[in-house]
Write a protein that holds these residues in place. Structure first.
Motif, mmCIF file in Angstrom:
data_model
loop_
_atom_site.group_PDB
_atom_site.id
_atom_site.type_symbol
_atom_site.label_atom_id
_atom_site.label_comp_id
_atom_site.label_asym_id
_atom_site.label_seq_id
_atom_site.Cartn_x
_atom_site.Cartn_y
_atom_site.Cartn_z
ATOM 1 N N UNK A 186 0.850 -1.189 0.000
ATOM 2 C CA UNK A 186 0.000 0.000 0.000
ATOM 3 C C UNK A 186 0.884 1.237 0.000
ATOM 4 N N UNK A 187 0.723 2.066 -1.020
ATOM 5 C CA UNK A 187 1.541 3.282 -1.114
ATOM 6 C C UNK A 187 0.967 4.374 -0.202
ATOM 7 N N UNK A 188 1.820 5.289 0.169
ATOM 8 C CA UNK A 188 1.396 6.427 0.989
ATOM 9 C C UNK A 188 0.878 7.535 0.066
ATOM 10 N N UNK A 242 12.820 15.228 6.368
ATOM 11 C CA UNK A 242 11.650 15.257 7.256
ATOM 12 C C UNK A 242 10.442 14.605 6.582
ATOM 13 N N UNK A 243 10.254 14.906 5.292
ATOM 14 C CA UNK A 243 9.143 14.273 4.577
ATOM 15 C C UNK A 243 9.422 12.783 4.374
ATOM 16 N N UNK A 244 10.682 12.462 4.097
ATOM 17 C CA UNK A 244 11.056 11.056 3.914
ATOM 18 C C UNK A 244 10.750 10.263 5.190
ATOM 19 N N UNK A 245 11.099 10.840 6.346
ATOM 20 C CA UNK A 245 10.839 10.160 7.622
ATOM 21 C C UNK A 245 9.331 9.951 7.835
ATOM 22 N N UNK A 250 8.075 7.280 5.482
ATOM 23 C CA UNK A 250 8.487 5.945 5.931
ATOM 24 C C UNK A 250 7.632 5.469 7.098
ATOM 25 N N UNK A 251 7.356 6.365 8.037
ATOM 26 C CA UNK A 251 6.530 5.994 9.197
ATOM 27 C C UNK A 251 5.120 5.615 8.748
#
Ligand SMILES: *[C@@H]1O[C@H](CO)[C@@H](O)[C@H](O)[C@H]1NC(C)=O
Ligand SMILES: *[C@@H]1O[C@H](CO)[C@@H](O)[C@H](O)[C@H]1NC(C)=O
Length: 234
Positions: free
Chosen positions: A36-38, A214-217, A220-221
């Motif tokens: 499932x993509x974000x 920050x967006x990557x984190x 990922x979460x």
């Protein structure tokens, strides 16, 4: 191992609607199931300096976690029946409406790797060039979109004007969607439907930060959350 894998397949198929099951559950190359993509949504205006900043930050984000993200853009504007060409008033003028249409049509009819590079190319030419027919045609060529002979040109106007009937309709739909989502500022960043940051002259309301990492984190979460919750196997 095989029985466990089959259980996962069945559990996941069961959790999805019938329409989704076939497309979404094609096993990936490593034998893993599709994930499932974000959902990441950027509320923008194509010729807005803040949108260009946002899209440049997200270029780094997509390079790093692009395969976990379902990226889309929604455009800010005001429906206005008195506008002769677009039926929408765009803050930076009719040429911005044209840029919005070009980007919407590219998004509808090409893969993300193509339309995202198309937008980056337009931005790279400078915000005063975004929306001009010659910019659209040059950028299409640069990223291998066959503008004249494809659905993109059909949608946005083969001359690059952005005045194609379908594209103009998409623009109206997009600005209505944006209003319904409560998005007012270009650029507004939503992750999984939740507003996480605004770029409006400066960065505002970015609790989790506004740098690429920050967006990557946060992505990922959210990716972990989405894919743990939906598998039901934790
Ligand atoms: C609607 O469009 C007309 C024609 O371009 C313009 O004069 C008018 O200011 C616009 N109205 C709004 C609310 O933007
Ligand atoms: C508008 O929103 C609907 C519902 O989320 C979506 O299916 C549609 O693709 C959106 N249209 C545009 C042009 O963004």
């Amino acid at each position: 191992m095989q029985i466990k894998a089959l259980t996962v397949v069945l559990a996941t198929l069961f959790a999805l609607g019938p329409g989704q099951a076939l497309g979404a559950q094609v096993p990936m190359s490593g034998g893993r199931l599709a994930d499932t993509k974000v959902p990441v949504l950027l509320g923008v205006m194509s010729a807005c300096p803040d949108a260009l900043v946002c899209e440049s930050v997200f270029n780094h984000v997509i390079q790093r976690v692009g395969d976990k993200v379902d990226l889309s853009l929604t455009f800010i504007g005001t429906p206005n029946a008195s506008e002769p060409d677009f039926g929408v008033t765009c803050m930076h003028g009719a040429v911005e409406c044209a840029g919005n249409v070009q980007e919407l049509c590219a998004m509808k009819y090409t893969e993300r790797s193509m339309w995202w590079r198309f937008i980056q190319c337009q931005n790279f030419k400078g915000r005063d060039e975004v929306g001009k027919p010659e910019t659209a045609l040059k950028c299409a060529k640069a990223v291998d979109i066959d503008w004249e002979n494809s659905d993109v040109g059909q949608c946005a106007g083969t001359d690059g004007s952005g005045k194609g009937e379908e594209g103009v309709q998409l623009l109206l739909e997009s600005v209505k969607n944006t209003t319904n989502l409560g998005i007012e500022k270009s650029c507004t960043v939503l992750i999984s439907g939740k507003q996480v940051c605004i770029r409006d002259g400066t960065w505002k309301a970015c609790e989790g930060g506004h740098a690429p990492e920050d967006f990557i984190r946060q992505i990922n979460e959210e990716y972990t959350r989405l894919n743990t919750a939906s598998s039901g196997m934790e």
